[in-house]
Design a protein around this motif. Structure first.
Motif, short mmCIF file in Angstrom:
data_model
loop_
_atom_site.label_atom_id
_atom_site.label_comp_id
_atom_site.label_asym_id
_atom_site.label_seq_id
_atom_site.Cartn_x
_atom_site.Cartn_y
_atom_site.Cartn_z
N VAL A 138 0.84 -1.20 0.00
CA VAL A 138 0.00 0.00 0.00
C VAL A 138 0.87 1.25 0.00
O VAL A 138 0.63 2.21 -0.75
N LEU A 163 -5.69 -4.79 0.77
CA LEU A 163 -5.93 -3.66 1.67
C LEU A 163 -6.26 -2.39 0.91
O LEU A 163 -6.96 -1.51 1.45
N ALA A 164 -5.75 -2.25 -0.29
CA ALA A 164 -6.00 -1.06 -1.11
C ALA A 164 -5.66 -1.41 -2.56
O ALA A 164 -5.13 -2.49 -2.85
N ASP A 201 -9.86 2.24 -1.69
CA ASP A 201 -10.01 1.15 -0.71
C ASP A 201 -10.70 -0.05 -1.38
O ASP A 201 -11.19 0.04 -2.52
N PRO A 202 -10.74 -1.18 -0.68
CA PRO A 202 -11.32 -2.39 -1.29
C PRO A 202 -12.77 -2.22 -1.72
O PRO A 202 -13.20 -2.82 -2.72
N GLU A 203 -13.53 -1.40 -1.00
CA GLU A 203 -14.94 -1.22 -1.38
C GLU A 203 -15.06 -0.55 -2.74
O GLU A 203 -15.87 -0.94 -3.58
N GLU A 204 -14.24 0.48 -2.94
CA GLU A 204 -14.30 1.16 -4.25
C GLU A 204 -13.76 0.25 -5.35
O GLU A 204 -14.28 0.24 -6.47
N ARG A 220 -12.69 -8.97 -1.70
CA ARG A 220 -12.10 -7.76 -1.09
C ARG A 220 -11.35 -8.06 0.21
O ARG A 220 -10.68 -7.19 0.75
#
Length: 491
Positions: A210, A248-249, A231-234, A244
């Motif tokens: 990261v 981590l990123a 981030d993983p959600e995006e 996800r």
């Protein structure tokens, strides 16, 4: 008008095979790459004999219709099944199939000229791109020598990725220029290379990775790129199928893209030839003649050519070619394996790569997943066999990243070679002799760098401005200890 289809998988017609032969593609490997026949789900089982028969009827020799290389696996095999094999228990051997034996096809492209002002050794994207760029600047006395067929080397065996996400300003600049040239390539060269600007998504599984992405992203933004660390959600909104929990990123640049490598070479080759370049395939360089600090002639298995300038653009064979002139290069050819799956409905926009293990994959416009992964234990050597060890390693890494791929079947695998240098940067400019120019050592990323680098090199060779890369990336830098390592190599 009635159409006679020879390859039902890829919709290749009798007329297209005849046209390929008429344009000088006489052997089966060349016709396969020019038309795409034999690359579909049946892997040539239904079309190979028909195409070979037609080529024989048109005048091909028995050596030219030797069956093209059979690719494992023997039958389409799910990734989940391949992942059950333990890669640690599988050998890192030469793989299958064994190197082809038997007579080589005769040299193609006409008789070897007695003289050429510029001789380019290597008919990959570097050699052909340089030939085109030289000719469009008025240098028409250019001869390209290729030991095999066009697309035989790494230029025809890569994933076609083109990205601007690098870790040095120089590589970012070159990659941005290459991306711009890729976008206009179809219009400029009259050939569809299926450029798909779907972006690159790098996944970082560790805090260290990261931090690496964040450093690079700051550099990218300073040089005008749209890179963001997300981030993983995006990241999962860009590729919902990602697990996800595994990263981590991610680093996301929507402007990176992918092309189909084969027509890219055809575009350079056809335009270079139209402008006067001579391209001779199945012509192997066997030595050089010299006088003082200059090479004066190139010896080949088809004859001798006197010349004023020699360019070594032989990719994984660059070290071997340079050695013929007594010039030692630090390059290390290293096998890199890749695979393609059965076609799927469109679901994947960007090319996805996982930092740390080197996994990468994208989806072609035909729907297939195309992916590869380097092996840190791979020894030096020009080896192009395919291994079960790679399939197992790739399958495990891919399923960790996207578990839903478990049932997807691999239909074909192959291998090419990275041309690796000690600092992961190319070797450019004169080496050993004043007129022996190097254009090698792109560590698996020559395809994406070629449009920009060959443009700059042709400008320099024809009296234009010298780009700083021809001072920075000389062979002599290794002796001087003036190296700066590029660390954003993938695969």
């Amino acid at each position: 008008m009635a159409r006679t289809v020879l390859c039902a998988c890829e919709d290749v017609t009798l007329e297209e095979v005849r046209r390929a032969f008429a344009e000088g593609h006489r052997d089966l490997e060349s016709v396969k790459r020019y038309t795409g026949f034999g690359t579909g789900p049946c892997q040539g089982k239904s079309c190979l004999a028909a195409v070979a028969g037609e080529l024989l009827r048109l005048g091909a020799t028995p050596a030219e219709i030797a069956p093209f290389t059979a690719r494992p696996p023997l039958q389409p095999t799910p990734l989940a099944l391949l992942a059950t094999a333990d890669p640690g228990a599988l050998p890192l051997d030469p793989g299958v199939p064994p190197p082809a034996a038997g007579p080589r096809p005769r040299p193609q492209g006409g008789p070897l000229p007695e003289r050429a002002r510029v001789v380019i050794v290597g008919g990959g994207i570097m050699g052909l791109g340089l030939a085109y760029q030289l000719c469009r600047r008025g240098e028409r006395d250019v001869l390209v020598l290729e030991a095999g067929y066009l697309n035989a080397g790494a230029s025809g065996r890569n994933g076609g990725g083109v990205r601007a996400q690098w870790s040095t300003p120089t590589m970012i600049r070159l990659a941005r220029r290459s991306l711009a040239l890729c976008r206009s390539f179809a219009a400029d060269m009259g050939v569809n290379v299926w450029f798909r600007p779907g972006g690159y998504l790098f996944l970082a599984p560790t805090a260290e990775q990261v931090a690496r992405l964040e450093r690079n992203a700051a550099l990218h933004r300073a040089h005008g790129l749209a890179t963001r660390v997300i981030d993983p959600e995006e990241a999962a909104r860009i590729v919902p199928e990602l697990d996800r929990r595994r990263f981590l990123a991610a680093s996301w640049n929507p402007d990176d893209g992918v092309v189909f490598p084969w027509p890219f070479l055809w575009g350079y080759a056809s335009r270079a030839a139209a402008l006067g370049a001579r391209i001779r395939t199945f012509t192997r360089v066997t030595g050089f003649e010299r006088e003082g600090r200059r090479l004066t002639a190139v010896r080949t298995d088809a004859g001798r050519v006197t010349c004023e300038v020699v360019v070594n653009a032989a990719g994984a064979w660059s070290k071997e070619v340079a050695a013929l002139a007594g010039v030692p290069l630090p390059n290390r050819p290293t096998r890199h394996e890749i695979l393609v799956t059965e076609p799927l409905k469109p679901w994947l926009g960007p090319l996805v790569s996982v930092l740390g293990n080197g996994l990468y994959f994208s989806q072609s416009q035909r729907g297939e997943l195309v992916g590869g992964m380097g092996d840190p234990d791979e020894p030096e050597g020009v080896v192009s066999g395919s291994t079960l060890r790679f399939l197992s390693r790739f399958a495990r890494a891919a399923l960790e990243c996207v578990p839903r791929l478990a049932g997807v079947k691999v239909v074909r695998q192959w291998a090419g070679c990275y041309d690796v240098t000690p600092d992961n940067n190319p070797v450019l400019g004169a080496a050993g002799f004043d007129n022996f120019l190097q254009l090698s050592g792109f560590v698996g990323h020559g395809f994406m760098m070629a449009p920009a680098v060959t443009e700059a090199m042709a400008a320099w060779m024809t009296g234009g401005e010298e780009d700083e890369i021809f001072r920075r990336f000389t062979l002599a830098r290794f002796e001087r200890g003036e190296t700066a390592r590029e660390d954003f190599i993938i695969g």
